[in-house]
Write a protein that holds these residues in place. Structure first.
Motif, PDB file in Angstrom:
ATOM      1  N   ALA A 123      62.232 -23.399   2.779  1.00 40.54           N
ATOM      2  CA  ALA A 123      60.858 -23.575   3.251  1.00 40.54           C
ATOM      3  C   ALA A 123      60.228 -22.255   3.669  1.00 40.54           C
ATOM      4  N   GLY A 124      61.063 -21.258   3.981  1.00 43.60           N
ATOM      5  CA  GLY A 124      60.544 -19.966   4.405  1.00 43.60           C
ATOM      6  C   GLY A 124      59.973 -20.027   5.805  1.00 43.60           C
ATOM      7  N   GLY A 125      59.254 -18.980   6.194  1.00 43.44           N
ATOM      8  CA  GLY A 125      58.670 -18.942   7.532  1.00 43.44           C
ATOM      9  C   GLY A 125      59.748 -18.815   8.592  1.00 43.44           C
ATOM     10  N   ARG A 126      59.528 -19.483   9.690  1.00 47.08           N
ATOM     11  CA  ARG A 126      60.508 -19.444  10.769  1.00 47.08           C
ATOM     12  C   ARG A 126      61.677 -20.362  10.437  1.00 47.08           C
ATOM     13  N   THR A 127      62.884 -19.819  10.462  1.00 46.74           N
ATOM     14  CA  THR A 127      64.070 -20.547  10.025  1.00 46.74           C
ATOM     15  C   THR A 127      65.134 -20.503  11.105  1.00 46.74           C
ATOM     16  N   THR A 128      65.858 -21.601  11.240  1.00 46.35           N
ATOM     17  CA  THR A 128      66.956 -21.679  12.194  1.00 46.35           C
ATOM     18  C   THR A 128      68.276 -21.426  11.483  1.00 46.35           C
ATOM     19  N   PHE A 129      68.982 -20.412  11.928  1.00 43.32           N
ATOM     20  CA  PHE A 129      70.299 -20.083  11.407  1.00 43.32           C
ATOM     21  C   PHE A 129      71.358 -20.450  12.440  1.00 43.32           C
ATOM     22  N   VAL A 130      72.585 -20.596  11.978  1.00 43.66           N
ATOM     23  CA  VAL A 130      73.728 -20.746  12.879  1.00 43.66           C
ATOM     24  C   VAL A 130      74.727 -19.653  12.529  1.00 43.66           C
ATOM     25  N   LEU A 131      75.073 -18.848  13.513  1.00 42.51           N
ATOM     26  CA  LEU A 131      76.075 -17.805  13.332  1.00 42.51           C
ATOM     27  C   LEU A 131      77.407 -18.300  13.894  1.00 42.51           C
ATOM     28  N   ASP A 137      64.664 -16.965  13.396  1.00 43.67           N
ATOM     29  CA  ASP A 137      64.078 -15.714  12.945  1.00 43.67           C
ATOM     30  C   ASP A 137      63.078 -16.008  11.830  1.00 43.67           C
ATOM     31  N   HIS A 138      62.281 -15.018  11.531  1.00 42.51           N
ATOM     32  CA  HIS A 138      61.256 -15.150  10.497  1.00 42.51           C
ATOM     33  C   HIS A 138      61.782 -14.585   9.182  1.00 42.51           C
ATOM     34  N   MET A 139      61.636 -15.335   8.118  1.00 43.84           N
ATOM     35  CA  MET A 139      62.207 -14.953   6.836  1.00 43.84           C
ATOM     36  C   MET A 139      61.632 -13.652   6.295  1.00 43.84           C
ATOM     37  N   ASP A 140      60.438 -13.276   6.718  1.00 44.22           N
ATOM     38  CA  ASP A 140      59.864 -12.028   6.216  1.00 44.22           C
ATOM     39  C   ASP A 140      60.330 -10.814   7.025  1.00 44.22           C
ATOM     40  N   ARG A 141      61.209 -11.040   8.035  1.00 45.61           N
ATOM     41  CA  ARG A 141      61.703  -9.919   8.835  1.00 45.61           C
ATOM     42  C   ARG A 141      63.228  -9.910   8.892  1.00 45.61           C
ATOM     43  N   LEU A 142      63.802 -10.917   9.555  1.00 47.15           N
ATOM     44  CA  LEU A 142      65.248 -11.062   9.736  1.00 47.15           C
ATOM     45  C   LEU A 142      65.864  -9.902  10.520  1.00 47.15           C
ATOM     46  N   THR A 169      73.112  -4.257  23.473  1.00 56.16           N
ATOM     47  CA  THR A 169      73.982  -4.063  24.627  1.00 56.16           C
ATOM     48  C   THR A 169      73.227  -4.397  25.900  1.00 56.16           C
ATOM     49  N   ASP A 170      73.952  -4.508  26.996  1.00 56.53           N
ATOM     50  CA  ASP A 170      73.296  -4.771  28.271  1.00 56.53           C
ATOM     51  C   ASP A 170      72.312  -3.666  28.632  1.00 56.53           C
ATOM     52  N   ASP A 171      72.573  -2.469  28.134  1.00 59.85           N
ATOM     53  CA  ASP A 171      71.691  -1.347  28.435  1.00 59.85           C
ATOM     54  C   ASP A 171      70.489  -1.298  27.507  1.00 59.85           C
ATOM     55  N   TYR A 172      70.638  -1.809  26.291  1.00 58.83           N
ATOM     56  CA  TYR A 172      69.560  -1.725  25.302  1.00 58.83           C
ATOM     57  C   TYR A 172      69.573  -2.991  24.466  1.00 58.83           C
ATOM     58  N   VAL A 173      68.626  -3.873  24.725  1.00 59.15           N
ATOM     59  CA  VAL A 173      68.573  -5.151  24.012  1.00 59.15           C
ATOM     60  C   VAL A 173      67.115  -5.490  23.675  1.00 59.15           C
ATOM     61  N   PRO A 174      66.560  -4.854  22.630  1.00 55.40           N
ATOM     62  CA  PRO A 174      65.141  -5.057  22.277  1.00 55.40           C
ATOM     63  C   PRO A 174      64.909  -6.328  21.464  1.00 55.40           C
ATOM     64  N   ILE A 175      65.456  -7.436  21.928  1.00 58.19           N
ATOM     65  CA  ILE A 175      65.393  -8.666  21.140  1.00 58.19           C
ATOM     66  C   ILE A 175      63.966  -9.173  20.992  1.00 58.19           C
ATOM     67  N   ASP A 176      63.113  -8.948  21.998  1.00 58.56           N
ATOM     68  CA  ASP A 176      61.721  -9.391  21.879  1.00 58.56           C
ATOM     69  C   ASP A 176      61.014  -8.657  20.742  1.00 58.56           C
ATOM     70  N   ARG A 177      61.267  -7.356  20.634  1.00 60.07           N
ATOM     71  CA  ARG A 177      60.657  -6.594  19.540  1.00 60.07           C
ATOM     72  C   ARG A 177      61.200  -7.047  18.194  1.00 60.07           C
ATOM     73  N   LEU A 178      62.485  -7.311  18.120  1.00 56.74           N
ATOM     74  CA  LEU A 178      63.097  -7.710  16.855  1.00 56.74           C
ATOM     75  C   LEU A 178      62.613  -9.078  16.400  1.00 56.74           C
ATOM     76  N   MET A 179      62.286  -9.950  17.348  1.00 60.97           N
ATOM     77  CA  MET A 179      61.831 -11.297  17.001  1.00 60.97           C
ATOM     78  C   MET A 179      60.318 -11.410  16.965  1.00 60.97           C
ATOM     79  N   GLY A 180      59.634 -10.358  17.356  1.00 56.12           N
ATOM     80  CA  GLY A 180      58.183 -10.414  17.460  1.00 56.12           C
ATOM     81  C   GLY A 180      57.506 -10.362  16.104  1.00 56.12           C
ATOM     82  N   PRO A 181      56.193 -10.176  16.121  1.00 59.27           N
ATOM     83  CA  PRO A 181      55.441 -10.158  14.865  1.00 59.27           C
ATOM     84  C   PRO A 181      55.787  -8.946  14.019  1.00 59.27           C
ATOM     85  N   LYS A 182      55.581  -9.080  12.727  1.00 64.15           N
ATOM     86  CA  LYS A 182      55.879  -7.990  11.807  1.00 64.15           C
ATOM     87  C   LYS A 182      54.894  -6.860  12.047  1.00 64.15           C
ATOM     88  N   PRO A 183      55.390  -5.610  12.252  1.00 67.40           N
ATOM     89  CA  PRO A 183      54.487  -4.496  12.533  1.00 67.40           C
ATOM     90  C   PRO A 183      53.668  -4.121  11.300  1.00 67.40           C
TER      91      PRO A 183
END
Length: 522
Positions: A453-461, A420-425, A508-522
C-alpha cells in the motif's frame, strides 16, 4: 515587599497603585500564561500527537506571543496610571476570550489545517499558531504596564523592578507545576482553560476596581472600553462549560484515551483504542484470537514458530488494548506474561471496553525501561514504543537493547513494531543498525498488503541469536470476502543495501535523533 521609602531630599509623587496589587497581578498573569502553554501540548495531542515537534511548536508560538504582547504593552505603558489600569483590564479580557476560544476553534480548525498542509510539521506549527498565539499575546501585554506602574512614585525603582521580575518567574514556575501536576489530571484540559479564563476575567475586574480608586480624570474612554471587554470576557467564561465536549473518553496524565466502536468494519463487535491521535490496538470482543492489527498478527505468528507455542515468560513494553496478552491467556492464566504500561488509565479502559481480564497476566504500571531491571530468562520481549512521530527515545537506543538482550533466555528474542514512511525508511535503517550492535540476527517482517500500500507502513523487527525458521506465513482471511494474509520476512540483502545506502546513525542514549528520522522528508 512594602513600597520603597523615598530617600532624603527627594519629593516624588506618591505611588498611585499599591505595590502588593502589582505583585499579585504579575504573579497571576505569569502563572496563567504558563498554564496555557502546558495545556497547549495536551490539547493538541489528540490531533497531532505528543512529540518533539509538538512541544517545539508550542514553545515557539507561546514565546512569540509573549514577545509581541510585551511590545504592544510597551506602546501604552507610558500612559497615566488610570489609562494603564484600563489597558490591563483590556488585556485580561482579551486573555479570557482568547483562551475560551481555543475550545471550539480546536475542533473546527484542526481538520482543515491538517488536511491542507500535508507536511505534518507545518500542520502542527500552523494549528498551534492559530490557537495559542493570541492567548500568549494577551498574557504578554501586562508586564511592561505593571513595570511602569511599579516605578511610578518610587525612589527605589530598581528594587521594585527586581521584585516584579522575581514574582513573574515564581508565577511562571507555579503555573507550570500546577498545570502538570494538578489541573490537567484533576480538571482536564478544557476545564483548566476555563479556570484560566476565569482568572483573567477576575484580573480585569480587579484592574477596573483599582482604577476607580485612582484619583485622576484621565482614561475615561479606555476604562469604558475595558469595562465592555470585561463584560464580554465574563460572558465567554460563562459559556465555557458548554464547550467542553472533547474527543477523550478519559484524559489521563499521559494520554487522551478514546474507545471507538468499529464493529461495522469487521463484522463483529470490535473496539479500537486511540491514544492521543493514533490507534494502538483493535480487539474483536468475542474472538480474542482474531488479531486484526498487522504487527500483532506478525508477532503472534513468529513467536509461535520460534517457540513452538506460546511463551510462559514474556515482557511487553506498552500495554495499550492488551491485545496479545489477552489472546495468549484465553485458555489459561499466564502470570509470567508481564506488561509494563506507564498509564493505569489505559489498563482500566482496556478492562472496561476491550474484553480484557488483567488478572490473567501481570500488569505493572511505570516506565518500561526501569521496570525491566531484574527480569531474566525471558522467552520474548515485545516492544511497542513506536507511535507515528512520537517515540520514547530512551526505548530505542543501543543501551536499552543491551538491557533487553541481558534479560532474554539463550533462545529468547526481541520483537518490536516500527512505523516508518516508505519514501524514507530512515528510522527503519537506523533501528536495524542499532539492533545489530547487540543481536546476532535482525529480521524485518511486514504484512504484504500493508507493504504494497505504500505510505506509512508498520514493520516488525525480530532480533535474537538465531533466525526465524520460516520466511513466510500465510494466514486465513481476516474477514469474509477478503484474501489470505501473507506475512513475509524482507530479504536480508535488501535490508543490508538499505542500511548501507542510507548510512543511518547508531541510536544511543547520548544521541537518538529518532524524531528527525521519522519526521517529514526534507
Amino acid at each position: 515587599m512594602n513600597d520603597p521609602v523615598p530617600t532624603a531630599g527627594t519629593q516624588p509623587v506618591p505611588p498611585v497603585v499599591p505595590f502588593s496589587f502589582l505583585l499579585a497581578a504579575q504573579f497571576l498573569v505569569a502563572a496563567a500564561g504558563l498554564v496555557v502553554e502546558i495545556v497547549a501540548g495536551r490539547m493538541l495531542a489528540p490531533y497531532v500527537g505528543m512529540s518533539l515537534y509538538t512541544w517545539t511548536a508550542v514553545i515557539a508560538v507561546v514565546l512569540a506571543g509573549f514577545s509581541a504582547g510585551h511590545w504592544a504593552g510597551g506602546l501604552v505603558a507610558d500612559r497615566p496610571a488610570r489609562s494603564g489600569l484600563g489597558w490591563l483590564a483590556i488585556s485580561g479580557a482579551l486573555g479570557a476570550v482568547a483562551t475560551i476560544a481555543v475550545l471550539p476553534l480546536l475542533r473546527h480548525l484542526s481538520g482543515p489545517v491538517l488536511s491542507t498542509l500535508a507536511d505534518p510539521v507545518s500542520g502542527i506549527v500552523a494549528l498551534t499558531g492559530l490557537l495559542f498565539f493570541l492567548p500568549s499575546f494577551a498574557a504578554g501585554i501586562p508586564s511592561p504596564i505593571l513595570a511602569r506602574l511599579a516605578i511610578e512614585g518610587r525612589a527605589q525603582s530598581g528594587r521594585a523592578l527586581g521584585a516584579l521580575h522575581a514574582i513573574s518567574a515564581i508565577g511562571a514556575i507555579a503555573g507550570t507545576l500546577a498545570a502538570g501536576y494538578v489541573f490537567i489530571s484533576w480538571l482536564g484540559s478544557a476545564w483548566t482553560l476555563i479556570a484560566v479564563a476565569g482568572a483573567y476575567a477576575c484580573f480585569a475586574l480587579a484592574c477596573l476596581w483599582m482604577a476607580r480608586r485612582t484619583r485622576a480624570d484621565d482614561g475615561g474612554v479606555i476604562l469604558r472600553t475595558g469595562l465592555a471587554a470585561t463584560v464580554l470576557s465574563i460572558a465567554a467564561v460563562t459559556a465555557g462549560p458548554a464547550l467542553t465536549t472533547g474527543a477523550c473518553k478519559v484524559e489521563s496524565r499521559y494520554y487522551c484515551i478514546r474507545s471507538l466502536d468499529v464493529t461495522a468494519d469487521f463484522g463483529a463487535p470490535t473496539r479500537l483504542m486511540v491514544l492521543d491521535h493514533l490507534g494502538h490496538g483493535i480487539n474483536v470482543l468475542d474472538d480474542p484470537a482474531r488479531l486484526v492489527m498487522p504487527y500483532a498478527a506478525i508477532i503472534d505468528t513468529v513467536t509461535r514458530a520460534r517457540l513452538g507455542g506460546l511463551p510462559d515468560r514474556a515482557y511487553f513494553i506498552g500495554g495499550g488494548s492488551l491485545t496479545l496478552p489477552r489472546a495468549w491467556t484465553t485458555e489459561a492464566s499466564r502470570p509470567g506474561l508481564v506488561v509494563a504500561e506507564i498509564d493505569p488509565q489505559v489498563t482500566r479502559v482496556a478492562a472496561s471496553d476491550f474484553g480484557v481480564d488483567p488478572s490473567r497476566f501481570t500488569v505493572r504500571h511505570g516506565d518500561a525501561r526501569a521496570l525491566l531491571h531484574g527480569h531474566t530468562d525471558l522467552q520474548v520481549v515485545i516492544g511497542d514504543a513506536f507511535t507515528d512521530i512520537a517515540v520514547p527515545a530512551h526505548l530505542v537506543t543501543r543501551e536499552f537493547y543491551s538491557q533487553v538482550g541481558s534479560a532474554l533466555a539463550p533462545d529468547g528474542f526481541y520483537a518490536m513494531n516500527l512505523i516508518d514512511h516508505m519514501d524514507r525508511l530512515q528510522a527503519l535503517a537506523a533501528t536495524v543498525r542499532t539492533l545489530r550492535e547487540v543481536f546476532d540476527t535482525v529480521e524485518v517482517w511486514v504484512e504484504a498488503e500493508d507493504f504494497t500500500a505504500g505510505g506509512r507502513t508498520t514493520f516488525v523487527l525480530v532480533a535474537g541469536r538465531t533466525p526465524t525458521p520460516q520466511a513466510r506465513f500465510v494466514l486465513p482471511p481476516d474477514a469474509p470476502g477478503s484474501s489470505a494474509r501473507i506475512l513475509g520476512r524482507m530479504p536480508a540483502a535488501r535490508i543490508d543495501t538499505l542500511v548501507a545506502t542510507l548510512d543511518p546513525p547508531v541510536l544511543t542514549d547520548d544521541y537518538v535523533p529518532i524524531d528527525r528520522l521519522m519526521g517529514p522528508k526534507p
